[in-house]
Write a protein that holds these residues in place. Sequence first.
Motif, PDB file in Angstrom:
ATOM      1  N   ASN A   1     -27.244 -11.756 -22.214  1.00  0.00           N
ATOM      2  CA  ASN A   1     -27.194 -12.681 -21.170  1.00  0.00           C
ATOM      3  C   ASN A   1     -27.069 -12.042 -20.028  1.00  0.00           C
ATOM      4  OD1 ASN A   1     -25.858 -14.700 -19.787  1.00  0.00           O
ATOM      5  ND2 ASN A   1     -25.192 -15.645 -21.778  1.00  0.00           N
ATOM      6  N   LEU A   2     -27.953 -12.059 -19.101  1.00  0.00           N
ATOM      7  CA  LEU A   2     -27.993 -11.309 -17.933  1.00  0.00           C
ATOM      8  C   LEU A   2     -27.997 -12.232 -16.540  1.00  0.00           C
ATOM      9  CD1 LEU A   2     -29.080  -8.508 -16.944  1.00  0.00           C
ATOM     10  CD2 LEU A   2     -31.259  -9.511 -16.898  1.00  0.00           C
ATOM     11  N   PHE A   3     -27.109 -11.612 -15.835  1.00  0.00           N
ATOM     12  CA  PHE A   3     -26.998 -12.006 -14.172  1.00  0.00           C
ATOM     13  C   PHE A   3     -27.260 -10.945 -13.184  1.00  0.00           C
ATOM     14  CE2 PHE A   3     -24.488 -12.298 -10.546  1.00  0.00           C
ATOM     15  CZ  PHE A   3     -24.819 -13.587  -9.906  1.00  0.00           C
ATOM     16  N   TYR A   4     -27.913 -11.169 -12.360  1.00  0.00           N
ATOM     17  CA  TYR A   4     -28.270 -10.164 -11.349  1.00  0.00           C
ATOM     18  C   TYR A   4     -28.186 -10.764  -9.674  1.00  0.00           C
ATOM     19  CZ  TYR A   4     -33.093 -11.469 -10.755  1.00  0.00           C
ATOM     20  OH  TYR A   4     -34.136 -12.394 -10.488  1.00  0.00           O
ATOM     21  N   LYS A   5     -28.098  -9.982  -9.088  1.00  0.00           N
ATOM     22  CA  LYS A   5     -28.403 -10.378  -7.485  1.00  0.00           C
ATOM     23  C   LYS A   5     -28.565  -9.222  -6.643  1.00  0.00           C
ATOM     24  CE  LYS A   5     -23.449 -10.041  -6.122  1.00  0.00           C
ATOM     25  NZ  LYS A   5     -22.238 -10.856  -5.652  1.00  0.00           N
ATOM     26  N   LYS A   6     -29.351  -9.445  -5.418  1.00  0.00           N
ATOM     27  CA  LYS A   6     -29.783  -8.201  -4.669  1.00  0.00           C
ATOM     28  C   LYS A   6     -28.531  -8.150  -3.900  1.00  0.00           C
ATOM     29  CE  LYS A   6     -33.554 -10.065  -3.210  1.00  0.00           C
ATOM     30  NZ  LYS A   6     -34.987 -10.129  -2.230  1.00  0.00           N
ATOM     31  N   ILE A   7     -28.358  -6.623  -3.563  1.00  0.00           N
ATOM     32  CA  ILE A   7     -27.184  -6.234  -2.735  1.00  0.00           C
ATOM     33  C   ILE A   7     -27.891  -5.130  -1.781  1.00  0.00           C
ATOM     34  CG2 ILE A   7     -25.359  -6.676  -4.460  1.00  0.00           C
ATOM     35  CD1 ILE A   7     -25.300  -3.576  -5.059  1.00  0.00           C
ATOM     36  N   ASP A   8     -26.937  -4.773  -0.671  1.00  0.00           N
ATOM     37  CA  ASP A   8     -27.288  -3.863   0.116  1.00  0.00           C
ATOM     38  C   ASP A   8     -27.219  -2.403  -0.359  1.00  0.00           C
ATOM     39  OD1 ASP A   8     -26.060  -1.527   2.483  1.00  0.00           O
ATOM     40  OD2 ASP A   8     -27.322  -3.137   3.346  1.00  0.00           O
ATOM     41  N   ALA A   9     -28.121  -1.245  -0.141  1.00  0.00           N
ATOM     42  CA  ALA A   9     -28.231  -0.210  -0.581  1.00  0.00           C
ATOM     43  C   ALA A   9     -26.848   0.607  -0.794  1.00  0.00           C
ATOM     44  CB  ALA A   9     -29.377   0.668  -0.129  1.00  0.00           C
ATOM     45  N   LYS A  10     -26.280   0.417   0.410  1.00  0.00           N
ATOM     46  CA  LYS A  10     -24.932   1.096   0.699  1.00  0.00           C
ATOM     47  C   LYS A  10     -24.033   0.709  -0.546  1.00  0.00           C
ATOM     48  CE  LYS A  10     -21.556   2.228   4.200  1.00  0.00           C
ATOM     49  NZ  LYS A  10     -21.049   2.023   5.521  1.00  0.00           N
ATOM     50  N   LEU A  11     -23.883  -0.482  -0.890  1.00  0.00           N
ATOM     51  CA  LEU A  11     -22.873  -0.907  -1.693  1.00  0.00           C
ATOM     52  C   LEU A  11     -23.221  -0.425  -3.024  1.00  0.00           C
ATOM     53  CD1 LEU A  11     -22.623  -4.799  -0.856  1.00  0.00           C
ATOM     54  CD2 LEU A  11     -20.997  -2.943  -0.203  1.00  0.00           C
ATOM     55  N   ALA A  12     -24.639  -0.386  -3.374  1.00  0.00           N
ATOM     56  CA  ALA A  12     -24.955   0.221  -4.630  1.00  0.00           C
ATOM     57  C   ALA A  12     -24.601   1.798  -4.628  1.00  0.00           C
ATOM     58  CB  ALA A  12     -26.466  -0.114  -5.018  1.00  0.00           C
ATOM     59  N   THR A  13     -24.822   2.436  -3.727  1.00  0.00           N
ATOM     60  CA  THR A  13     -24.795   3.852  -3.941  1.00  0.00           C
ATOM     61  C   THR A  13     -23.363   4.356  -3.627  1.00  0.00           C
ATOM     62  OG1 THR A  13     -25.427   4.003  -1.533  1.00  0.00           O
ATOM     63  CG2 THR A  13     -27.223   4.445  -3.240  1.00  0.00           C
ATOM     64  N   GLU A  14     -22.421   3.659  -3.133  1.00  0.00           N
ATOM     65  CA  GLU A  14     -21.019   4.089  -3.068  1.00  0.00           C
ATOM     66  C   GLU A  14     -20.481   4.093  -4.274  1.00  0.00           C
ATOM     67  OE1 GLU A  14     -19.238   1.865   0.294  1.00  0.00           O
ATOM     68  OE2 GLU A  14     -20.251   3.088   1.650  1.00  0.00           O
ATOM     69  N   PRO A  15     -19.843   4.955  -4.675  1.00  0.00           N
ATOM     70  CA  PRO A  15     -18.899   4.983  -6.136  1.00  0.00           C
ATOM     71  C   PRO A  15     -17.817   3.915  -6.047  1.00  0.00           C
ATOM     72  CG  PRO A  15     -18.535   6.908  -4.997  1.00  0.00           C
ATOM     73  CD  PRO A  15     -19.458   6.315  -4.269  1.00  0.00           C
ATOM     74  N   HIS A  16     -17.654   3.502  -6.930  1.00  0.00           N
ATOM     75  CA  HIS A  16     -16.072   2.762  -7.092  1.00  0.00           C
ATOM     76  C   HIS A  16     -16.087   1.408  -6.202  1.00  0.00           C
ATOM     77  CE1 HIS A  16     -15.151   6.102  -9.538  1.00  0.00           C
ATOM     78  NE2 HIS A  16     -14.911   6.815  -8.472  1.00  0.00           N
ATOM     79  N   HIS A  17     -17.282   0.719  -5.951  1.00  0.00           N
ATOM     80  CA  HIS A  17     -17.097  -0.531  -5.294  1.00  0.00           C
ATOM     81  C   HIS A  17     -16.700  -1.555  -5.828  1.00  0.00           C
ATOM     82  CE1 HIS A  17     -18.558  -3.498  -2.248  1.00  0.00           C
ATOM     83  NE2 HIS A  17     -19.251  -3.993  -3.319  1.00  0.00           N
ATOM     84  N   PHE A  18     -17.061  -1.762  -7.259  1.00  0.00           N
ATOM     85  CA  PHE A  18     -16.425  -2.825  -7.992  1.00  0.00           C
ATOM     86  C   PHE A  18     -15.083  -3.044  -7.704  1.00  0.00           C
ATOM     87  CE2 PHE A  18     -20.062  -1.401 -10.930  1.00  0.00           C
ATOM     88  CZ  PHE A  18     -20.900  -2.504 -10.385  1.00  0.00           C
ATOM     89  N   SER A  19     -14.577  -4.421  -7.782  1.00  0.00           N
ATOM     90  CA  SER A  19     -13.208  -4.599  -7.595  1.00  0.00           C
ATOM     91  C   SER A  19     -12.483  -4.305  -9.035  1.00  0.00           C
ATOM     92  CB  SER A  19     -13.310  -6.224  -7.506  1.00  0.00           C
ATOM     93  OG  SER A  19     -13.648  -6.880  -8.648  1.00  0.00           O
ATOM     94  N   ASP A  20     -11.155  -4.198  -8.676  1.00  0.00           N
ATOM     95  CA  ASP A  20     -10.560  -3.666  -9.909  1.00  0.00           C
ATOM     96  C   ASP A  20     -10.405  -4.565 -11.101  1.00  0.00           C
ATOM     97  OD1 ASP A  20      -9.420  -1.178  -8.429  1.00  0.00           O
ATOM     98  OD2 ASP A  20      -7.826  -2.378  -7.773  1.00  0.00           O
ATOM     99  N   ASN A  21     -10.498  -5.773 -10.816  1.00  0.00           N
ATOM    100  CA  ASN A  21     -10.729  -7.095 -11.992  1.00  0.00           C
ATOM    101  C   ASN A  21     -11.857  -6.609 -12.720  1.00  0.00           C
ATOM    102  OD1 ASN A  21      -8.219  -8.101 -11.332  1.00  0.00           O
ATOM    103  ND2 ASN A  21      -8.871  -9.749  -9.816  1.00  0.00           N
ATOM    104  N   ILE A  22     -13.009  -6.353 -12.133  1.00  0.00           N
ATOM    105  CA  ILE A  22     -14.222  -6.367 -12.675  1.00  0.00           C
ATOM    106  C   ILE A  22     -14.232  -5.029 -13.539  1.00  0.00           C
ATOM    107  CG2 ILE A  22     -16.790  -5.628 -12.556  1.00  0.00           C
ATOM    108  CD1 ILE A  22     -16.715  -7.701 -10.145  1.00  0.00           C
ATOM    109  N   LEU A  23     -13.665  -4.020 -12.886  1.00  0.00           N
ATOM    110  CA  LEU A  23     -13.630  -2.739 -13.889  1.00  0.00           C
ATOM    111  C   LEU A  23     -12.731  -2.624 -14.769  1.00  0.00           C
ATOM    112  CD1 LEU A  23     -13.427   0.193 -10.849  1.00  0.00           C
ATOM    113  CD2 LEU A  23     -15.274  -0.443 -12.503  1.00  0.00           C
ATOM    114  N   ASN A  24     -11.618  -3.729 -14.689  1.00  0.00           N
ATOM    115  CA  ASN A  24     -10.403  -3.721 -15.869  1.00  0.00           C
ATOM    116  C   ASN A  24     -11.304  -4.430 -16.756  1.00  0.00           C
ATOM    117  OD1 ASN A  24      -8.661  -2.155 -14.565  1.00  0.00           O
ATOM    118  ND2 ASN A  24      -7.701  -3.915 -13.663  1.00  0.00           N
ATOM    119  N   ASN A  25     -11.818  -5.456 -16.399  1.00  0.00           N
ATOM    120  CA  ASN A  25     -12.407  -6.412 -17.648  1.00  0.00           C
ATOM    121  C   ASN A  25     -13.518  -5.606 -18.270  1.00  0.00           C
ATOM    122  OD1 ASN A  25     -10.996  -8.659 -16.925  1.00  0.00           O
ATOM    123  ND2 ASN A  25     -12.288  -9.446 -15.566  1.00  0.00           N
ATOM    124  N   CYS A  26     -14.210  -4.978 -17.479  1.00  0.00           N
ATOM    125  CA  CYS A  26     -15.302  -4.219 -18.301  1.00  0.00           C
ATOM    126  C   CYS A  26     -15.035  -3.052 -19.172  1.00  0.00           C
ATOM    127  CB  CYS A  26     -16.411  -3.699 -17.356  1.00  0.00           C
ATOM    128  SG  CYS A  26     -17.352  -5.034 -16.337  1.00  0.00           S
TER     129      CYS A  26
END
Length: 202
Positions: A23-48
Motif C-alpha cells: 500500500n503506497l503513498f507518495y508526494k513530491k517534495i523540495d530537495a532540501k526537505l529530503a536531504t535534511e536528516p530528521h525532518h519527519f515529525s515526531d509522531n511519524i517517527l514514533n509510529n514507524c
Amino acid sequence: MDKINMAKTEDRRGFFRIDDEVNLFYKKIDAKLATEPHHFSDNILNNCSLSTALEMVSQEASLLLHRVEKSLPDVADYLRIIDAKIDLLAQAIMMQGFHFKENQTRNVNISASGIAFNCEETLQKGDYLEIKMLLVSSMAVIVTYGRVIYCKTSQVNDSKYPHFVGVDFINMKDEDREMLIKYVVKKQLQQIRDKKQADNKS
C-alpha cells in the motif's frame, strides 16, 4: 566476522529485490526537505518505530511459538488467535494514522535500497519524494524519502498507471532498513519455496 565483511554482507542483502504488493503513498517534495536528516515529525517517527518494533517482536515470538507448539498445541493455537487480533488492531491504527486506502495498493519491485512502481503521473529524474509504505503481508509501515532515478512509459497497458518510476531510498532510518532487508529476504525465500512446490506438482 569483522566489520568490513559484515558491511559487505549488508550491502549484498540490500541488493536483494522482490516483486510484491504494498500500500503506497507518495508526494513530491523540495530537495532540501529530503536531504535534511530528521525532518519527519515526531509522531511519524514514533509510529514507524512502533511498526518496526512490532515486526521484530513478531519474528521473535514466532520462534518461541514453534517451541510451545510441540508441548502445548492448544496454547499455541490460542496464542495465534491473540496474535491475529493484535495484527488486526495494528492494521486499523496504521491505516487511519497514515491515511492508507485499499485502492492505493499496487505491485512494486522493492529492495532495501529502492523501489520501482507504476504511477499515474510523469516524474522527472532527480525529483524528491516522501514515501509511505504499508507492507501488506507483514503490516509494517515505513516512511522515508526517495530520489527518482528514472521515469518511463509503463510496459503494462494500464490507463490508471501509465508510467513506471524507479526510486532510490535516502535518509531511511537504520532500523527500518534492517527490517526491510529481513522482510525482502524472508519474502524471497518464501517465493523460492512456493516455486519449488509448484514445479514438483507439475
